[in-house]
Design a protein around this motif. Structure first.
Motif, PDB file in Angstrom:
ATOM      1  N   HIS A 290       4.927 -30.178  16.739  1.00 12.69           N
ATOM      2  CA  HIS A 290       3.711 -30.886  16.335  1.00 12.69           C
ATOM      3  C   HIS A 290       4.012 -31.929  15.260  1.00 12.69           C
ATOM      4  CE1 HIS A 290      -0.529 -31.565  15.844  1.00 12.69           C
ATOM      5  NE2 HIS A 290      -0.495 -31.199  14.542  1.00 12.69           N
ATOM      6  N   LEU A 294       3.427 -36.085  15.527  1.00  8.67           N
ATOM      7  CA  LEU A 294       2.676 -36.882  14.555  1.00  8.67           C
ATOM      8  C   LEU A 294       3.539 -37.981  13.966  1.00  8.67           C
ATOM      9  CD1 LEU A 294       0.686 -34.081  12.683  1.00  8.67           C
ATOM     10  CD2 LEU A 294      -0.201 -35.741  14.330  1.00  8.67           C
ATOM     11  N   LYS A 331      -7.705 -45.570   9.725  1.00  4.13           N
ATOM     12  CA  LYS A 331      -6.760 -44.919  10.627  1.00  4.13           C
ATOM     13  C   LYS A 331      -5.519 -44.436   9.873  1.00  4.13           C
ATOM     14  CE  LYS A 331      -8.110 -47.256  14.894  1.00  4.13           C
ATOM     15  NZ  LYS A 331      -7.668 -48.115  16.011  1.00  4.13           N
ATOM     16  N   SER A 334      -6.484 -41.646   7.783  1.00  3.86           N
ATOM     17  CA  SER A 334      -6.636 -40.441   8.614  1.00  3.86           C
ATOM     18  C   SER A 334      -5.278 -39.903   9.056  1.00  3.86           C
ATOM     19  CB  SER A 334      -7.506 -40.770   9.825  1.00  3.86           C
ATOM     20  OG  SER A 334      -7.606 -39.644  10.672  1.00  3.86           O
ATOM     21  N   LEU A 335      -4.403 -40.859   9.477  1.00  4.10           N
ATOM     22  CA  LEU A 335      -3.063 -40.398   9.901  1.00  4.10           C
ATOM     23  C   LEU A 335      -2.283 -39.792   8.723  1.00  4.10           C
ATOM     24  CD1 LEU A 335      -2.049 -43.356  12.249  1.00  4.10           C
ATOM     25  CD2 LEU A 335      -2.652 -41.018  12.919  1.00  4.10           C
ATOM     26  N   LYS A 337      -3.592 -38.416   6.065  1.00  7.40           N
ATOM     27  CA  LYS A 337      -4.186 -37.110   5.763  1.00  7.40           C
ATOM     28  C   LYS A 337      -3.717 -36.059   6.760  1.00  7.40           C
ATOM     29  CE  LYS A 337      -8.655 -34.928   4.964  1.00  7.40           C
ATOM     30  NZ  LYS A 337     -10.138 -35.134   4.944  1.00  7.40           N
ATOM     31  N   ASN A 338      -3.727 -36.469   8.048  1.00  6.20           N
ATOM     32  CA  ASN A 338      -3.242 -35.514   9.063  1.00  6.20           C
ATOM     33  C   ASN A 338      -1.765 -35.152   8.831  1.00  6.20           C
ATOM     34  OD1 ASN A 338      -5.719 -35.452  10.314  1.00  6.20           O
ATOM     35  ND2 ASN A 338      -5.219 -37.119  11.744  1.00  6.20           N
ATOM     36  N   GLY A 341      -1.550 -32.880   5.856  1.00 11.77           N
ATOM     37  CA  GLY A 341      -1.991 -31.527   6.255  1.00 11.77           C
ATOM     38  C   GLY A 341      -0.957 -30.829   7.128  1.00 11.77           C
ATOM     39  N   SER A 342      -0.383 -31.634   8.043  1.00 14.64           N
ATOM     40  CA  SER A 342       0.643 -31.035   8.900  1.00 14.64           C
ATOM     41  C   SER A 342       1.856 -30.600   8.085  1.00 14.64           C
ATOM     42  CB  SER A 342       1.067 -32.037   9.982  1.00 14.64           C
ATOM     43  OG  SER A 342      -0.038 -32.370  10.801  1.00 14.64           O
ATOM     44  N   GLU A 345       0.920 -27.531   6.200  1.00 14.94           N
ATOM     45  CA  GLU A 345       0.894 -26.384   7.122  1.00 14.94           C
ATOM     46  C   GLU A 345       2.316 -25.980   7.522  1.00 14.94           C
ATOM     47  OE1 GLU A 345      -1.474 -27.056  10.530  1.00 14.94           O
ATOM     48  OE2 GLU A 345      -1.395 -24.973  11.210  1.00 14.94           O
TER      49      GLU A 345
END
Length: 398
Positions: A290, A294, A331, A334-335, A337-338, A341-342, A345
């Motif tokens: 994952h 990303l 974008k 958002s990317l 932030k993702n 977060g990834s 995680e």
């Protein structure tokens, strides 16, 4: 007797002092007889006082004249000198028995070891045996009348000691193949075995001959009592042995059950650890894929932005930037932030994976220790009992 060897048990009780009283009673008449000799009139003469061989040699010399008294080592604490005194006595006894009765004196087979033990003070019981072998020599002595008088005086003072001395005389003579109870007309009669040169010798032999109705009641009673004591102790030992056998069988069954349970716990822990490790590896592989996806998407967006900036002019780029800056920022935000977060995680799963790997390592180490303990488990006869195995089982379950 009840499945136990009698002789070793009897010697065990003798070594513990439980039958010493019987030996003391049998030695006392001989000590009283030895006190009748000149120089041996000590009131409290003990068997231990005979261990240096000096008193016994002097008594034997008074009877037979066959000991060279100057060769005696008197008052020496050296056990070698004491052994030499005892050896001088045994050689004299052997010579006297062969000359007068044509019989070899029955001495211990391990004579040298026995004399060394007596000389070193480890035991004094053989001294009683030597005194018994000396006593019958009085009937073949040139001074038999003197010894007969002393023996009568001793019998008048203590009839029981007189009976015991008669019994000792008969026992030693019968042991050497001379039967004092045979009539004088027999070819191997008592009189022929002891040729008399004087009436006093005949009187002494008659005094030492068996009389009707005389028995060693005291020795017999004590022997019966000792036999009863041995019987009770042997029965107790037999009962204790049976109980120990039952306890051993019970412990053996418990140990087998604990061993099976320990094997089951070890196999289940090993399977659980392997399953957890596989699950963690699969989860980590999924998270890594994952994160890579990303990262690839972000790279693609950056390349597109670069191509767009090279194709449009400044006005279009300005308008595009003005129009799309907010959208691109959104974008990108958002990317980003993702991505953050990834990453968080992924870091979380990475920590969880390290923790699980540590647990798996501990479980594998415990499994290895348990397998080593099972492999090095001592024999059942040396196990401390079910408590240790049960404790190991509880630790394994925990």
């Amino acid at each position: 007797f009840f499945g136990f060897p009698i002789r070793p048990l009897i010697w065990t009780y003798l070594a513990k002092g439980e039958c010493v009283q019987l030996g003391s009673v049998m030695a006392e008449p001989l000590l009283r007889w030895i006190r009748t000799f000149d120089g041996c009139c000590a009131e409290f003469l003990l068997v231990e006082d005979l261990a240096d061989g000096v008193i016994l040699c002097e008594v034997f010399h008074s009877i037979t004249g066959m000991i060279e008294l100057p060769r005696l080592k008197r008052g020496s604490g050296n056990w070698v000198h004491r052994q030499a005194n005892l050896r001088l006595l045994t050689d004299g006894l052997q010579k006297f028995y062969l000359e007068h009765w044509k019989k070899r004196c029955r001495l211990p087979e391990d004579l040298n070891d026995t004399l060394v033990a007596v000389a070193q003070g480890l035991t004094s019981e053989p001294c009683v045996r030597l005194a018994k072998l000396i006593f019958p020599c009085i009937v073949a002595s040139e001074h038999a009348d003197e010894f007969a008088e002393k023996l009568r005086a001793l019998q008048s003072e203590s009839p029981e000691d007189g009976e015991e001395l008669m019994r000792i005389f008969q026992e030693v003579m019968l042991e050497h193949g001379v039967n004092p109870s045979e009539p004088a007309t027999s070819s191997s009669s008592f009189s022929e075995d002891f040729p008399c040169q004087s009436p006093s010798q005949a009187d002494l032999i008659a005094a030492l001959s068996p009389r009707p109705g005389v028995g060693d009641r005291r020795t017999l009673a004590m022997a019966i009592q000792a036999n009863e004591t041995l019987r009770a102790k042997l029965e107790a030992c037999n009962d204790s042995l049976k109980r120990k056998e039952v306890e051993y069988d019970t412990l053996l069954g418990e140990c087998k059950a604990l061993r099976v349970q320990l094997a089951r716990v070890s196999s289940s822990q090993k399977a659980a650890a392997v399953e957890a490790a596989l699950a963690l590896e699969a989860m980590m592989a999924e998270k890594d894929a994952h994160i890579e996806a990303l990262t690839a998407q972000l790279s693609e967006k950056e390349r597109q932005l670069s191509r767009m900036e090279g194709l449009v002019d400044e006005a279009e780029l300005a308008s595009l930037r003005a129009a799309d800056s907010a959208q691109l920022r959104e974008k990108v935000a958002s990317l980003t932030k993702n991505l953050i977060g990834s990453q968080r995680e992924a870091h979380k799963y990475q920590l969880q994976l390290e923790c699980e790997q540590s647990v798996v390592g501990e479980l594998q180490e415990q499994l290895r220790l348990l397998e080593a303990k099972v492999a090095q488990e001592p024999p059942l006869s040396q196990m401390d009992g079910p408590s240790e195995a049960a404790e190991q089982c509880r630790q394994a379950e925990a």
